[in-house]
Design a protein around this motif. Sequence first.
Motif, short mmCIF file in Angstrom:
data_model
loop_
_atom_site.label_atom_id
_atom_site.label_comp_id
_atom_site.label_asym_id
_atom_site.label_seq_id
_atom_site.Cartn_x
_atom_site.Cartn_y
_atom_site.Cartn_z
N SER A 106 -9.22 1.72 -1.29
CA SER A 106 -8.48 2.46 -0.28
C SER A 106 -9.23 2.46 1.05
O SER A 106 -10.43 2.19 1.11
CB SER A 106 -8.23 3.90 -0.73
N ASP A 129 -4.33 0.78 -1.89
CA ASP A 129 -3.81 -0.50 -2.37
C ASP A 129 -3.02 -0.25 -3.65
O ASP A 129 -3.50 0.44 -4.55
CB ASP A 129 -4.99 -1.44 -2.64
N SER A 155 0.84 -1.20 0.00
CA SER A 155 0.00 0.00 0.00
C SER A 155 0.88 1.25 0.00
O SER A 155 2.09 1.17 0.18
CB SER A 155 -0.93 0.01 1.22
#
Length: 130
Positions: free
Chosen positions: A121, A115, A82
């Motif tokens: 997200s 991500d 991430s």
Amino acid sequence: MLELTMASVSAVEEGATAGMLMADAPSEPGTVLRVGRDTSVCRLVTPQDWLFVSRVHLEFLCGPESVWQVTWLRGSQDDPSSEVRLLSGQYAQPIPYGGTVTLPRGGSGEIVVADRTSPRSVNVGFYHEG
């Protein structure tokens, strides 16, 4: 007082949100709020199958003089899946893996955990009373 709201957003389903969660804590030195997948230590918990978020991903800590900071905790992987950034008004700042940033006192904004491999997200809004 620090107030947090969290939404899990997936662009896979047009504008889908996996729910809105809220948490708050007094601005007293040593107070901690955590965001991640581990329900035993996190006040804001993301979907369990969203593996781009660590078990304990973000830690909000109230330091001396009631100043809040957020840390992107290092997980078990050397290269995270991430990206994390802080947004406040016109200001945007990436938060480095394992890094810490101070939240603006008396301000609001958002921490976005995105991500790297999928259009989804975790958006954590914050309001820090001055």
